[in-house]
Design a protein around this motif. Structure first.
Motif, mmCIF file in Angstrom:
data_model
loop_
_atom_site.group_PDB
_atom_site.id
_atom_site.type_symbol
_atom_site.label_atom_id
_atom_site.label_comp_id
_atom_site.label_asym_id
_atom_site.label_seq_id
_atom_site.Cartn_x
_atom_site.Cartn_y
_atom_site.Cartn_z
ATOM 1 N N ALA A 165 -25.136 15.234 -34.605
ATOM 2 C CA ALA A 165 -26.044 16.387 -34.525
ATOM 3 C C ALA A 165 -25.541 17.562 -35.344
ATOM 4 C CB ALA A 165 -26.237 16.800 -33.067
ATOM 5 N N ASP A 166 -24.223 17.706 -35.482
ATOM 6 C CA ASP A 166 -23.680 18.831 -36.239
ATOM 7 C C ASP A 166 -23.875 18.679 -37.741
ATOM 8 O OD1 ASP A 166 -21.912 16.667 -36.346
ATOM 9 O OD2 ASP A 166 -20.144 17.946 -36.546
ATOM 10 N N ARG A 167 -24.337 17.521 -38.183
ATOM 11 C CA ARG A 167 -24.576 17.296 -39.614
ATOM 12 C C ARG A 167 -26.041 17.504 -39.992
ATOM 13 N NH1 ARG A 167 -21.507 11.421 -39.840
ATOM 14 N NH2 ARG A 167 -19.799 12.035 -38.453
ATOM 15 N N ILE A 168 -26.901 17.764 -38.997
ATOM 16 C CA ILE A 168 -28.339 17.815 -39.245
ATOM 17 C C ILE A 168 -28.898 19.155 -38.778
ATOM 18 C CG2 ILE A 168 -30.554 16.697 -38.830
ATOM 19 C CD1 ILE A 168 -28.929 14.186 -37.952
ATOM 20 N N ARG A 198 -24.444 17.718 -45.248
ATOM 21 C CA ARG A 198 -25.438 18.227 -44.309
ATOM 22 C C ARG A 198 -26.812 17.708 -44.678
ATOM 23 N NH1 ARG A 198 -24.855 20.953 -39.733
ATOM 24 N NH2 ARG A 198 -26.428 22.492 -40.282
ATOM 25 N N ILE A 199 -27.640 17.468 -43.658
ATOM 26 C CA ILE A 199 -29.028 17.060 -43.854
ATOM 27 C C ILE A 199 -29.933 18.172 -43.334
ATOM 28 C CG2 ILE A 199 -30.828 15.398 -43.296
ATOM 29 C CD1 ILE A 199 -28.656 13.331 -42.795
ATOM 30 N N LEU A 200 -30.864 18.597 -44.162
ATOM 31 C CA LEU A 200 -31.914 19.519 -43.746
ATOM 32 C C LEU A 200 -33.141 18.665 -43.452
ATOM 33 C CD1 LEU A 200 -31.374 22.148 -46.582
ATOM 34 C CD2 LEU A 200 -30.419 22.178 -44.272
ATOM 35 N N ALA A 201 -33.558 18.636 -42.196
ATOM 36 C CA ALA A 201 -34.599 17.708 -41.757
ATOM 37 C C ALA A 201 -35.830 18.462 -41.274
ATOM 38 C CB ALA A 201 -34.067 16.803 -40.643
#
Length: 210
Positions: free
Chosen positions: A104-107, A80-83
């Protein structure tokens, strides 16, 4: 026959951008300031992401989302990416292309100032990989906030290390240039990390936490 430059030769050896990245670049060029990552920088970001194989990544200053998209595509399953992006219009462009690319589900995106985002970020689980592309004046501040969150062996990438070569001109007192110059010097002397500045695009400093 005209000989290729080193930059052109390297570009000829890399995979070309797919339609999503091409369209994202075109929309960014047409509607936003010239802050876009180059395709080569995106590929390098993706390569480092594959090497680190992060479960938890952080991206500061996502702009219209090119580098974050490249990171997300290279993440391992479950990563996961926290942006964070302060400009809502640029964040909306990023979200559109992340959805189109199927990542999009990874960010998880937050719109707001990076320092508040970092102060609220829990340290457990630790961050495996971080990308910093936010305002240059605060790069050292973001670095100091991120480093305690980064696991030993974690990697941080900080963009715009050369500022178009202006960091070499000691007479250039532009606020961003001075901040980047001071940041580069501070990181090079930081015994908490191993670091290297790589002259791809506008330069990237790669930090490995000891």
């Amino acid at each position: 026959m005209r000989m290729l430059s080193a930059e052109q030769y390297v570009a000829s050896l890399t995979e070309p951008p797919d339609p999503v990245l091409r369209d994202l670049t075109a929309e960014t060029v047409a509607t936003a300031p010239n802050l876009q990552s180059t395709h080569y920088e995106g590929l390098m970001t993706a390569m480092l992401t594959r090497v680190v194989a992060p479960r938890r990544a952080v991206a500061l200053g996502t702009f219209t989302g090119y580098s974050t998209l490249c990171m997300a595509r290279a993440m391992p399953p479950g990563g996961r990416i926290l942006a964070c992006e302060i400009n809502a219009e640029w964040a909306a462009v990023a979200e559109k292309y992340w959805a189109r690319a199927g990542v999009a589900d990874r960010i998880e995106l937050r719109v707001g100032p990076a320092d508040a985002f970092l102060r609220d970020l829990p340290g457990d689980p630790p961050v495996d990989l971080a990308y910093v592309g936010a305002d240059k004046v605060n790069h050292l501040r973001y670095y100091e906030l991120l480093l305690p969150l980064l696991r030993p062996g974690g990697v941080m990438m900080i963009g715009d290390a050369l500022r178009g070569g202006l960091v070499l001109d000691q007479e250039c007192l532009d606020e961003d240039v001075v901040a980047v110059r001071e940041f580069n010097t501070a990181v090079a002397g930081d015994d908490r990390v191993h670091s290297i500045t790589y002259p791809a695009g506008d330069g990237v400093t790669i930090v490995y936490k000891r």
